[in-house]
Design an enzyme around this catalytic site. Structure first.
Site, mmCIF file in Angstrom:
data_model
loop_
_atom_site.group_PDB
_atom_site.id
_atom_site.type_symbol
_atom_site.label_atom_id
_atom_site.label_comp_id
_atom_site.label_asym_id
_atom_site.label_seq_id
_atom_site.Cartn_x
_atom_site.Cartn_y
_atom_site.Cartn_z
ATOM 1 N N ILE A 13 0.501 -1.093 0.173
ATOM 2 C CA ILE A 13 0.010 -0.041 0.032
ATOM 3 C C ILE A 13 0.577 1.518 -0.266
ATOM 4 O O ILE A 13 0.646 2.076 -0.720
ATOM 5 C CB ILE A 13 -1.093 0.125 0.504
ATOM 6 C CG1 ILE A 13 -1.979 -1.203 1.198
ATOM 7 C CG2 ILE A 13 -2.079 1.235 1.395
ATOM 8 C CD1 ILE A 13 -2.547 -1.381 2.422
ATOM 9 N N ASP A 41 14.060 2.241 10.854
ATOM 10 C CA ASP A 41 13.758 0.501 11.971
ATOM 11 C C ASP A 41 12.845 1.113 12.870
ATOM 12 O O ASP A 41 13.054 2.084 13.572
ATOM 13 C CB ASP A 41 14.584 -0.364 12.154
ATOM 14 C CG ASP A 41 13.884 -0.306 13.035
ATOM 15 O OD1 ASP A 41 12.137 -1.601 12.874
ATOM 16 O OD2 ASP A 41 14.716 -2.098 13.728
ATOM 17 N N LEU A 42 11.646 1.554 12.558
ATOM 18 C CA LEU A 42 10.576 2.338 12.563
ATOM 19 C C LEU A 42 10.082 1.166 14.490
ATOM 20 O O LEU A 42 9.335 1.573 14.894
ATOM 21 C CB LEU A 42 9.589 2.277 12.352
ATOM 22 C CG LEU A 42 9.397 3.299 11.019
ATOM 23 C CD1 LEU A 42 8.137 3.412 9.988
ATOM 24 C CD2 LEU A 42 10.090 5.017 11.008
ATOM 25 N N TYR A 153 -2.683 -7.870 16.835
ATOM 26 C CA TYR A 153 -2.683 -6.855 15.465
ATOM 27 C C TYR A 153 -3.828 -6.149 15.389
ATOM 28 O O TYR A 153 -3.396 -4.847 15.236
ATOM 29 C CB TYR A 153 -2.703 -8.027 13.860
ATOM 30 C CG TYR A 153 -3.017 -7.575 13.091
ATOM 31 C CD1 TYR A 153 -1.653 -6.455 12.284
ATOM 32 C CD2 TYR A 153 -4.435 -7.169 11.857
ATOM 33 C CE1 TYR A 153 -1.902 -5.718 10.984
ATOM 34 C CE2 TYR A 153 -4.407 -6.587 10.930
ATOM 35 C CZ TYR A 153 -3.391 -5.422 10.658
ATOM 36 O OH TYR A 153 -3.753 -4.876 9.136
ATOM 37 N N LYS A 157 -4.008 -1.472 15.529
ATOM 38 C CA LYS A 157 -4.592 -0.925 14.784
ATOM 39 C C LYS A 157 -6.402 0.120 15.169
ATOM 40 O O LYS A 157 -6.553 0.932 14.984
ATOM 41 C CB LYS A 157 -5.757 -1.542 13.224
ATOM 42 C CG LYS A 157 -3.878 -2.775 12.511
ATOM 43 C CD LYS A 157 -3.349 -1.141 11.843
ATOM 44 C CE LYS A 157 -2.361 -1.680 11.324
ATOM 45 N NZ LYS A 157 -1.413 -1.016 10.474
HETATM 46 P P1 NAD Z 1 3.892 -4.140 3.376
HETATM 47 O O1 NAD Z 1 4.164 -5.944 4.105
HETATM 48 O O2 NAD Z 1 3.289 -4.815 1.175
HETATM 49 O O3 NAD Z 1 4.166 -3.578 3.343
HETATM 50 C C1 NAD Z 1 4.938 -2.727 4.475
HETATM 51 C C2 NAD Z 1 6.228 -2.310 4.749
HETATM 52 O O4 NAD Z 1 6.002 -1.675 5.766
HETATM 53 C C3 NAD Z 1 7.121 -2.969 4.072
HETATM 54 O O5 NAD Z 1 7.670 -1.889 2.657
HETATM 55 C C4 NAD Z 1 7.963 -2.698 5.514
HETATM 56 O O6 NAD Z 1 8.933 -2.695 4.791
HETATM 57 C C5 NAD Z 1 7.512 -1.487 6.055
HETATM 58 N N1 NAD Z 1 7.534 -2.207 7.101
HETATM 59 C C6 NAD Z 1 7.378 -2.985 8.365
HETATM 60 N N2 NAD Z 1 8.649 -2.978 9.422
HETATM 61 C C7 NAD Z 1 9.054 -2.181 9.588
HETATM 62 C C8 NAD Z 1 9.650 -1.188 10.461
HETATM 63 N N3 NAD Z 1 10.338 -2.098 11.908
HETATM 64 N N4 NAD Z 1 10.599 0.119 10.240
HETATM 65 C C9 NAD Z 1 10.053 0.839 8.540
HETATM 66 N N5 NAD Z 1 9.606 -0.454 8.231
HETATM 67 C C10 NAD Z 1 8.768 -1.035 8.389
HETATM 68 O O7 NAD Z 1 2.199 -5.037 3.882
HETATM 69 P P2 NAD Z 1 0.962 -3.605 3.171
HETATM 70 O O8 NAD Z 1 -0.222 -5.190 3.249
HETATM 71 O O9 NAD Z 1 1.441 -2.768 1.703
HETATM 72 O O10 NAD Z 1 0.888 -3.069 4.707
HETATM 73 C C11 NAD Z 1 0.138 -1.214 4.697
HETATM 74 C C12 NAD Z 1 -0.319 -0.922 5.957
HETATM 75 O O11 NAD Z 1 -1.813 -1.449 5.618
HETATM 76 C C13 NAD Z 1 -0.060 -1.654 7.384
HETATM 77 O O12 NAD Z 1 -0.204 -0.644 8.131
HETATM 78 C C14 NAD Z 1 -1.537 -3.185 7.104
HETATM 79 O O13 NAD Z 1 -0.988 -3.283 8.907
HETATM 80 C C15 NAD Z 1 -2.207 -2.225 6.474
HETATM 81 N N6 NAD Z 1 -3.115 -3.166 6.212
HETATM 82 C C16 NAD Z 1 -3.109 -4.344 5.208
HETATM 83 C C17 NAD Z 1 -3.401 -5.447 4.725
HETATM 84 C C18 NAD Z 1 -3.528 -6.376 3.837
HETATM 85 O O14 NAD Z 1 -4.616 -6.797 3.681
HETATM 86 N N7 NAD Z 1 -2.882 -6.247 3.047
HETATM 87 C C19 NAD Z 1 -4.889 -4.733 5.634
HETATM 88 C C20 NAD Z 1 -5.203 -3.844 6.194
HETATM 89 C C21 NAD Z 1 -4.609 -3.101 6.734
#
Ligand code: NAD
Length: 255
Positions: A13, A41-42, A153, A157
């Protein structure tokens, strides 16, 4: 040209949001633990401080937008890590960049929550109050002791959504909009990891949205782009579900 910080810009996303903002002519400062303008690193206080300092330097202390996407799903290596990234990795970026946003033009910030935040009983988890009380060590310890990754999780959220809503009055008076987008299942590496995990795969496959499919990162990014734009100038402190109808399915009479 407006300047927006996007966390989690390397994947899913966040990558889609960064790309769409750039294509619309905005400057994006990406933050991620890899492949980003600012590699940080967050999950740690030091990493977040370094990310905020680098972002402030990159934007000269003036920011028009912030979109926090970086997050971990239930397959992360520990429940405490989920809490650290999903709650503190967003809330501390919001707090650290608030003054820069206040100096920006029609500033707006947006946090990616989740439809999971609306699951019944999540608001009662003890870890939620610990997160909102900014007690990171206790919140992580509580999450690890509970040892339920899905609860960690959903709790993270829910807490970040309450965090955003609690800020609405103060930030409204400072002229900064702050909203939450709560996606349902979206085709990203995070979802793929859950689908491949024997603990969650079957349940996720069986929990199909009323639209009968998962969303794409671009579909979430389009909503984020709209909410960050002047077209959404009166949207503030709100939670927008972009979930193919999952929230309607599970919380029919609550909204
Ligand atoms: P993704 O794994 O593709 O992307 C997540 C990104 O966060 C990655 O680039 C990763 O490197 C980064 N990240 C993780 N830990 C980190 C850290 N310690 N420091 C810096 N960066 C870090 O996942 P996504 O699905 O694109 O998730 C994006 C957001 O959407 C998240 O907050 C997730 O909870 C939320 N979300 C996703 C879904 C889904 O179904 N994919 C549904 C609801 C909410």
């Amino acid at each position: 040209m407006t300047v927006t910080v996007v966390t989690g810009s390397a994947s899913g996303i966040g990558a889609a949001v960064a790309k769409q903002l750039q294509q619309a002519g905005h400057r994006v400062i990406g933050i991620d633990r890899r492949d980003a303008d600012i590699v940080a690193d967050l999950s740690t206080a030091e990493g977040r401080d370094a990310a905020v300092a680098a972002a402030l330097k990159a934007c000269n202390g003036v920011l028009d937008g912030l979109v926090c996407c970086a997050g971990l799903g239930p397959t992360a290596s520990s429940c405490g890590l989920i809490v650290a990234v999903n709650y503190f990795g967003m809330s501390e970026l919001v707090d650290g960049l608030g003054d820069a946003l206040a100096r920006g033009g029609k500033p707006a910030a947006l946090l990616i929550g989740s439809v999971a935040s609306a699951h019944p009983g999540i608001d009662k988890l003890p870890m939620v109050e610990l997160m909102l009380g900014r007690d990171e060590a206790a919140a992580k310890a509580q999450a690890d002791a509970m040892a339920n990754p899905q609860a960690a999780y959903a709790g993270s959220k829910y807490a970040i959504t309450v965090f955003a809503r609690r800020k609405a009055v103060e930030w409204g008076s400072r002229g900064i909009r702050l909203n939450v987008v709560a996606p349902g299942a979206v085709e990203t590496p995070l979802l793929q990891a859950s689908l491949s995990d024997p603990r969650y795969g079957e349940a996720i496959r069986n929990f199909v949205s009323p639209l009968g499919r998962n969303g794409s990162p671009d579909e979430i990014a389009k909503v984020v782009g709209f909410m960050q734009s002047e077209q959404a100038g009166f949207m503030h402190g709100t939670v927008v579900f972009v979930d193919g109808g999952m929230d309607a399915l599970t919380r029919l009479e609550r909204f």
